[in-house]
Design a protein around this motif. Structure first.
Motif, PDB file in Angstrom:
ATOM      1  N   SER A  94      37.989  82.907  -5.794  1.00 41.82           N
ATOM      2  CA  SER A  94      38.783  81.705  -5.670  1.00 41.82           C
ATOM      3  C   SER A  94      39.564  81.266  -3.647  1.00 41.82           C
ATOM      4  CB  SER A  94      40.441  81.088  -6.334  1.00 41.82           C
ATOM      5  OG  SER A  94      40.038  80.975  -7.463  1.00 41.82           O
ATOM      6  N   MET A  98      37.086  79.398  -1.511  1.00 37.37           N
ATOM      7  CA  MET A  98      38.801  78.163  -0.732  1.00 37.37           C
ATOM      8  C   MET A  98      37.692  78.732   1.112  1.00 37.37           C
ATOM      9  SD  MET A  98      40.881  78.994   1.927  1.00 37.37           S
ATOM     10  CE  MET A  98      42.502  80.276   1.457  1.00 37.37           C
ATOM     11  N   ARG A 101      34.547  76.699   2.159  1.00 42.85           N
ATOM     12  CA  ARG A 101      34.734  76.320   1.512  1.00 42.85           C
ATOM     13  C   ARG A 101      34.885  75.279   2.907  1.00 42.85           C
ATOM     14  NH1 ARG A 101      35.665  76.070  -4.022  1.00 42.85           N
ATOM     15  NH2 ARG A 101      33.494  75.608  -5.568  1.00 42.85           N
ATOM     16  N   TRP A 150      48.838  71.567  -4.750  1.00 44.25           N
ATOM     17  CA  TRP A 150      46.945  71.704  -5.517  1.00 44.25           C
ATOM     18  C   TRP A 150      45.721  71.779  -4.489  1.00 44.25           C
ATOM     19  CZ3 TRP A 150      43.460  68.046  -4.058  1.00 44.25           C
ATOM     20  CH2 TRP A 150      44.476  66.734  -2.959  1.00 44.25           C
ATOM     21  N   GLU A 151      46.920  71.440  -2.712  1.00 41.28           N
ATOM     22  CA  GLU A 151      46.261  71.828  -1.945  1.00 41.28           C
ATOM     23  C   GLU A 151      45.201  72.860  -1.078  1.00 41.28           C
ATOM     24  OE1 GLU A 151      46.837  67.958   0.799  1.00 41.28           O
ATOM     25  OE2 GLU A 151      48.658  69.304   0.898  1.00 41.28           O
ATOM     26  N   ALA A 154      42.561  74.001  -2.248  1.00 42.01           N
ATOM     27  CA  ALA A 154      41.147  73.511  -2.390  1.00 42.01           C
ATOM     28  C   ALA A 154      41.935  72.765  -1.470  1.00 42.01           C
ATOM     29  CB  ALA A 154      41.752  72.151  -4.073  1.00 42.01           C
ATOM     30  N   ASP A 167      43.824  62.811  -6.727  1.00 42.70           N
ATOM     31  CA  ASP A 167      42.581  64.010  -6.915  1.00 42.70           C
ATOM     32  C   ASP A 167      42.074  65.012  -7.547  1.00 42.70           C
ATOM     33  OD1 ASP A 167      41.228  66.546  -5.687  1.00 42.70           O
ATOM     34  OD2 ASP A 167      40.687  65.470  -3.895  1.00 42.70           O
ATOM     35  N   PRO A 168      41.042  65.071  -8.923  1.00 44.78           N
ATOM     36  CA  PRO A 168      40.923  65.678 -10.006  1.00 44.78           C
ATOM     37  C   PRO A 168      41.490  66.966  -9.415  1.00 44.78           C
ATOM     38  CG  PRO A 168      38.793  65.652  -8.680  1.00 44.78           C
ATOM     39  CD  PRO A 168      39.865  64.066  -7.978  1.00 44.78           C
ATOM     40  N   ARG A 169      41.425  67.299  -8.761  1.00 40.93           N
ATOM     41  CA  ARG A 169      41.981  69.009  -8.420  1.00 40.93           C
ATOM     42  C   ARG A 169      42.893  69.088  -8.446  1.00 40.93           C
ATOM     43  NH1 ARG A 169      39.147  69.440  -3.118  1.00 40.93           N
ATOM     44  NH2 ARG A 169      40.043  67.732  -2.565  1.00 40.93           N
ATOM     45  N   ALA A 172      43.894  70.099 -12.130  1.00 47.09           N
ATOM     46  CA  ALA A 172      42.830  70.522 -12.025  1.00 47.09           C
ATOM     47  C   ALA A 172      44.405  72.664 -11.635  1.00 47.09           C
ATOM     48  CB  ALA A 172      41.952  71.725 -11.527  1.00 47.09           C
ATOM     49  N   SER A 173      45.675  71.482 -10.745  1.00 47.34           N
ATOM     50  CA  SER A 173      45.947  72.908  -9.722  1.00 47.34           C
ATOM     51  C   SER A 173      47.021  72.551 -11.337  1.00 47.34           C
ATOM     52  CB  SER A 173      46.701  72.580  -9.021  1.00 47.34           C
ATOM     53  OG  SER A 173      48.349  72.873  -8.184  1.00 47.34           O
TER      54      SER A 173
END
Length: 444
Positions: A94, A98, A101, A150-151, A154, A167-169, A172-173
């Motif tokens: 992950s 990160m 990205r 969460w940020e 991501a 945000d959909p993330r 996930a978090s």
């Protein structure tokens, strides 16, 4: 509703589901036949990250040394269970994704480089000294922005004003936090976490694989030794890039950052953020060492075959001592370069000595003071930095404190003897730190 009746102790090990116990049992048996079974592979981790992200460019190779040392240390020293190998492999993959990205986003959006990160508030101190509470309070000031949990994992693509709350993330978090809560439910009492709360910006440093947070997952001695003396400037430059990416889509007045990890490398922090406003929280080392050993032994229990409590205690006692030592040495170097500061300190100016700041860029805050008067402590910190706390910020902080009593998620209990540590010896080792910062004893 408060759960203050729940007591959490360092020896409370995880109660794994049947499938997890079966997985660990299989891995243990397999390693008797093939000792290298389940070990992490640097090439495989890189390949999986590139395939998952659909990207290939990791940028400058400065990240590679820490990455390879960490993976080797995990394999050779970590004593990980099969579950632990999966967890650490996931964390590292992950982190690689990160990095890919963030660099890709910055490359495709060159305006990111124009974002200015000015005079951030940086909360640090030994772990378990109130940094989380202070970070949560600072985030309630409308002038401040913190890195949310969460940020942190991501960063890119960065959230926007229109999707920041949905945000959909985020989901996930939350799901990831839920898995940890099931494996180690006592962690929430020790260190409350939530996807939409501020988190340690230490994971941004992890993009260079130079971060103390990896060591919370297991005892990785070689990596820990390397981390203490590595060049952290590239890590803080990547850290700054992450903030620039996040800020490029959501205008930000001032960042309020937090992690004990900054204390290990204040020189690199100031090299990249020369106008940083550092807040150093202080607490009785006897409480700090026992608490941090308790938290880390609980996290280690999720990932390792067996936790050596005495080893965890010694390791984190030494790490905390190193942190306050190098942090103080950094401040002394800055002070020695300022003739006026040195003259005033050598005088009998009590008020000035209590501040122990270097050109007013460091504010020392006692844990006892923060617990006794949280909002007042923030106001005094703002005054020190010639900032003003708005009435709205003050009211929000007061309301948050009413909603979040200290024992909301349970009571964390621990003793030094659980970790083979002698209180008198610990006090002696931290004697210079206690004296310099006038740290009061706590509950003894």
């Amino acid at each position: 509703m408060s759960n203050s009746g729940l007591e959490v102790r360092a020896t409370d090990g995880p109660s794994f589901p049947v499938l997890v116990r079966a997985l660990n049992g299989y891995g243990h048996a397999a390693r008797r036949i093939r000792p290298r079974y389940g070990q992490l592979s640097t090439d495989t981790l890189v390949q999986k990250a590139q395939e998952s992200a659909g990207l290939e460019d990791f940028g400058h190779s400065s990240w590679r040394e820490g990455f390879e040392i960490l993976v080797d240390s995990i394999n050779s020293e970590g004593n990980l269970s099969q579950l632990g190998r999966l967890i650490l492999g996931g964390i590292i993959q992950s982190t690689l994704e990160m990095r890919l990205r963030v660099l890709d986003w910055a490359s495709k959006h060159p305006q990111v480089a124009q974002e200015k990160i000015e005079a951030p508030i940086v909360v640090t101190g030994m772990p378990r000294t109130g940094t989380t509470l202070l970070s949560n309070l600072l985030d309630l000031d409308p002038q401040n922005r913190s890195v949310l949990a969460w940020e942190a994992g991501a960063v890119a693509p960065p959230p926007t004003l229109s999707n920041h709350r949905e945000d959909p993330r985020i989901a996930a978090s939350v799901k990831g936090s839920g898995r940890l809560a099931k494996l180690a439910p006592s962690v929430q009492a020790m260190h409350p976490m939530a996807a939409t709360l501020p988190t340690e910006c230490v994971s941004l440093l992890g993009g260079e694989f130079k971060s103390v947070h990896f060591e919370t997952q297991g005892t990785f001695t070689s990596y820990g030794t390397w981390f203490e003396s590595c060049d952290m400037v590239p890590a803080y430059e990547f850290h700054r890039l992450c903030l620039q990416v996040l800020q490029s889509t959501i205008p930000t007045e001032r960042w309020a950052l937090k992690t004990p990890g900054h204390l290990w490398h204040l020189d690199a922090l100031h090299a990249v953020y020369p106008d940083a406003r550092v807040v150093w929280t202080h607490r009785d080392p006897l409480k700090v060492v026992g608490s941090v050993a308790s938290l880390n032994s609980t996290l280690h229990a999720t990932n390792t075959e067996k936790v050596d409590f005495f080893s965890v205690g010694r390791n984190w006692k030494d790490k905390c001592l190193h942190a306050v030592t190098v942090g103080t040495e950094f401040r002394q170097r800055r002070e020695s370069n300022d003739t006026e500061f040195r003259q005033r300190r050598e005088s009998n100016d009590t008020e000035f000595r209590q501040r122990l700041s270097s050109n007013d860029t460091v504010f020392d805050l006692q844990y006892a003071e923060l617990m006794d008067d949280p909002v007042g402590s923030v106001e005094r910190m703002y005054q020190h930095f010639d900032m003003e706390l708005s009435d709205l910020g003050r009211r929000r902080m007061a309301a948050w404190m009413l909603e979040n009593p200290q024992d909301r998620y349970g009571r964390h209990r621990y003793t030094l003897d659980q970790f083979g540590l002698n209180p008198d010896a610990v006090s002696q080792e931290f004697g210079d730190y206690i004296t310099r910062y006038q740290v009061p004893p706590e509950g003894r």
